[in-house]
Design a protein around this motif. Sequence first.
Motif, mmCIF file in Angstrom:
data_model
loop_
_atom_site.group_PDB
_atom_site.id
_atom_site.type_symbol
_atom_site.label_atom_id
_atom_site.label_comp_id
_atom_site.label_asym_id
_atom_site.label_seq_id
_atom_site.Cartn_x
_atom_site.Cartn_y
_atom_site.Cartn_z
ATOM 1 N N THR A 50 0.852 -1.181 0.000
ATOM 2 C CA THR A 50 0.000 0.000 0.000
ATOM 3 C C THR A 50 0.890 1.234 0.000
ATOM 4 O OG1 THR A 50 -0.137 0.066 2.433
ATOM 5 C CG2 THR A 50 -1.799 -1.235 1.272
ATOM 6 N N ILE A 51 0.450 2.284 -0.698
ATOM 7 C CA ILE A 51 1.236 3.521 -0.807
ATOM 8 C C ILE A 51 0.332 4.696 -0.465
ATOM 9 C CG2 ILE A 51 2.801 4.852 -2.243
ATOM 10 C CD1 ILE A 51 3.046 2.468 -4.113
ATOM 11 N N ASP A 52 0.775 5.534 0.475
ATOM 12 C CA ASP A 52 -0.082 6.563 1.046
ATOM 13 C C ASP A 52 0.243 7.980 0.569
ATOM 14 O OD1 ASP A 52 -1.199 4.503 2.486
ATOM 15 O OD2 ASP A 52 -0.898 5.438 4.451
ATOM 16 N N ASP A 53 -0.742 8.828 0.733
ATOM 17 C CA ASP A 53 -0.693 10.296 0.669
ATOM 18 C C ASP A 53 -0.695 10.837 -0.756
ATOM 19 O OD1 ASP A 53 -0.505 9.914 3.383
ATOM 20 O OD2 ASP A 53 1.501 10.779 3.589
ATOM 21 N N GLY A 54 0.438 10.842 -1.440
ATOM 22 C CA GLY A 54 0.530 11.415 -2.783
ATOM 23 C C GLY A 54 1.186 12.772 -2.836
ATOM 24 N N GLU A 55 1.867 13.160 -1.763
ATOM 25 C CA GLU A 55 2.443 14.502 -1.696
ATOM 26 C C GLU A 55 3.573 14.699 -2.692
ATOM 27 O OE1 GLU A 55 4.165 17.665 1.616
ATOM 28 O OE2 GLU A 55 3.874 15.561 2.163
ATOM 29 N N VAL A 56 4.439 13.710 -2.849
ATOM 30 C CA VAL A 56 5.578 13.814 -3.770
ATOM 31 C C VAL A 56 5.321 12.927 -4.978
ATOM 32 C CG1 VAL A 56 8.054 13.441 -4.061
ATOM 33 C CG2 VAL A 56 7.168 14.301 -1.879
ATOM 34 N N ARG A 57 5.353 13.517 -6.175
ATOM 35 C CA ARG A 57 5.066 12.762 -7.401
ATOM 36 C C ARG A 57 6.376 12.464 -8.127
ATOM 37 N NH1 ARG A 57 0.975 16.458 -6.682
ATOM 38 N NH2 ARG A 57 1.952 18.072 -7.975
ATOM 39 N N ASP A 58 7.017 11.382 -7.731
ATOM 40 C CA ASP A 58 8.271 10.957 -8.362
ATOM 41 C C ASP A 58 7.980 10.582 -9.811
ATOM 42 O OD1 ASP A 58 10.497 9.478 -9.289
ATOM 43 O OD2 ASP A 58 10.954 8.748 -7.270
ATOM 44 N N PRO A 59 8.656 11.195 -10.792
ATOM 45 C CA PRO A 59 8.375 10.876 -12.197
ATOM 46 C C PRO A 59 8.679 9.435 -12.570
ATOM 47 C CG PRO A 59 10.313 12.277 -11.998
ATOM 48 C CD PRO A 59 9.672 12.256 -10.654
ATOM 49 N N ALA A 60 9.512 8.750 -11.780
ATOM 50 C CA ALA A 60 9.849 7.358 -12.086
ATOM 51 C C ALA A 60 8.793 6.384 -11.580
ATOM 52 C CB ALA A 60 11.203 6.998 -11.473
ATOM 53 N N ALA A 61 7.928 6.816 -10.681
ATOM 54 C CA ALA A 61 7.011 5.899 -10.018
ATOM 55 C C ALA A 61 6.036 5.193 -10.963
ATOM 56 C CB ALA A 61 6.246 6.627 -8.913
ATOM 57 N N PRO A 62 5.375 5.877 -11.904
ATOM 58 C CA PRO A 62 4.419 5.168 -12.765
ATOM 59 C C PRO A 62 5.038 3.996 -13.524
ATOM 60 C CG PRO A 62 4.046 7.523 -12.905
ATOM 61 C CD PRO A 62 5.318 7.337 -12.126
ATOM 62 N N LEU A 76 -4.945 7.750 -1.058
ATOM 63 C CA LEU A 76 -4.612 9.113 -1.441
ATOM 64 C C LEU A 76 -5.471 10.147 -0.729
ATOM 65 C CD1 LEU A 76 -4.335 8.587 -5.309
ATOM 66 C CD2 LEU A 76 -2.494 8.480 -3.599
ATOM 67 N N ASN A 77 -4.855 11.308 -0.484
ATOM 68 C CA ASN A 77 -5.559 12.468 0.064
ATOM 69 C C ASN A 77 -5.929 13.411 -1.074
ATOM 70 O OD1 ASN A 77 -2.998 12.031 2.225
ATOM 71 N ND2 ASN A 77 -5.044 12.017 3.121
ATOM 72 N N GLU A 78 -7.138 13.941 -1.027
ATOM 73 C CA GLU A 78 -7.564 14.869 -2.075
ATOM 74 C C GLU A 78 -6.631 16.078 -2.185
ATOM 75 O OE1 GLU A 78 -11.347 17.639 -3.494
ATOM 76 O OE2 GLU A 78 -11.432 16.572 -1.572
ATOM 77 N N ARG A 79 -6.147 16.575 -1.072
ATOM 78 C CA ARG A 79 -5.274 17.758 -1.098
ATOM 79 C C ARG A 79 -4.014 17.512 -1.923
ATOM 80 N NH1 ARG A 79 -2.651 18.772 4.794
ATOM 81 N NH2 ARG A 79 -1.563 20.337 3.564
ATOM 82 N N TYR A 80 -3.620 16.232 -2.055
ATOM 83 C CA TYR A 80 -2.413 15.905 -2.815
ATOM 84 C C TYR A 80 -2.709 15.439 -4.235
ATOM 85 C CZ TYR A 80 -0.121 16.076 1.756
ATOM 86 O OH TYR A 80 0.343 16.481 2.973
ATOM 87 N N PHE A 81 -3.810 14.704 -4.447
ATOM 88 C CA PHE A 81 -4.025 14.194 -5.808
ATOM 89 C C PHE A 81 -4.754 15.195 -6.695
ATOM 90 C CE2 PHE A 81 -7.949 12.218 -3.881
ATOM 91 C CZ PHE A 81 -8.909 12.739 -4.742
ATOM 92 N N ARG A 82 -5.517 16.130 -6.106
ATOM 93 C CA ARG A 82 -6.300 17.047 -6.931
ATOM 94 C C ARG A 82 -5.454 17.936 -7.840
ATOM 95 N NH1 ARG A 82 -12.002 17.864 -6.359
ATOM 96 N NH2 ARG A 82 -12.649 15.970 -7.453
ATOM 97 N N PRO A 83 -4.250 18.371 -7.441
ATOM 98 C CA PRO A 83 -3.449 19.192 -8.360
ATOM 99 C C PRO A 83 -2.956 18.444 -9.596
ATOM 100 C CG PRO A 83 -2.772 19.564 -6.090
ATOM 101 C CD PRO A 83 -3.681 18.375 -6.069
ATOM 102 N N ALA A 84 -2.872 17.115 -9.542
ATOM 103 C CA ALA A 84 -2.336 16.352 -10.681
ATOM 104 C C ALA A 84 -2.971 14.967 -10.737
ATOM 105 C CB ALA A 84 -0.819 16.247 -10.586
ATOM 106 N N PRO A 85 -4.288 14.882 -10.927
ATOM 107 C CA PRO A 85 -4.935 13.567 -10.933
ATOM 108 C C PRO A 85 -4.443 12.669 -12.056
ATOM 109 C CG PRO A 85 -6.441 15.263 -11.720
ATOM 110 C CD PRO A 85 -5.257 15.967 -11.156
ATOM 111 N N GLU A 86 -3.957 13.259 -13.150
ATOM 112 C CA GLU A 86 -3.501 12.448 -14.279
ATOM 113 C C GLU A 86 -2.303 11.587 -13.888
ATOM 114 O OE1 GLU A 86 -1.419 16.327 -14.231
ATOM 115 O OE2 GLU A 86 -3.545 15.747 -14.172
#
Length: 225
Positions: A50-62, A76-86
């Motif tokens: 399981t992976i939590d939060d979403g604050e840091v979007r490492d470009p290598a992760a996908p 995921l928290n909305e405060r973190y995923f809403r700026p970059a849902p894609e």
Amino acid sequence: MSTPAPSGSPAAAPEPYPFGTGQAEAPATVGGLAPVVRKIETDKRYVFLTIDDGEVRDPAAPDLIATSGARPTLFLNERYFRPAPEYFRDIQERGHSVIGDHTVNHPNLRGKPYALQHKEICDDAAAEAADFGQRPTLFRPPYGNYDDTTRRAAADCGMAALVLWTAAVNDGVVQFQAGDHLRPGDIVLMHFRKTFTADYQAFLHRATQDGLTPVPLSDFLTPRH
């Protein structure tokens, strides 16, 4: 005890069963309180990431998630995923990851009023349904902190279970709540942090070393009907 990760990532193992098919139901909701799950009861050598939060979007992760075949659940928290849902939609689609609820703002829910807890959980679920096409059924309380009000609010928001963990990955090291290795049914916690690549590789190597296959958590916590 803890285990550092070697460099590199092992290849994805073949699916031990058709992923996406329910293998077990979530425990029953009793008295209006959603069940709390820390470990999956299984006689198979399965482990759950399981992976939590979403604050840091490492470009290598996908790419890393997609090629690993580990199919983590993303709380995921909305405060973190809403700026970059894609970004997270890419992981959802290519990594075959299920999105889980983790509240809108990541507060410590324990001791908070029902109205606040209900809003944090339900609003996050609604935002995820809008951005990712499916309303979550699994909920992770921030910091692992909860009370019976949390469990009631989660059940009222349609959550099948509160999901905790038995091991965590921090700074490229797997840390165990008990013992010195992963065991079948363990739920492993990590986060979207700057150390994402090292943490993810540490999990993959530890799972391989312990003879475990990562499988989707949602397959073993399907909602009861």
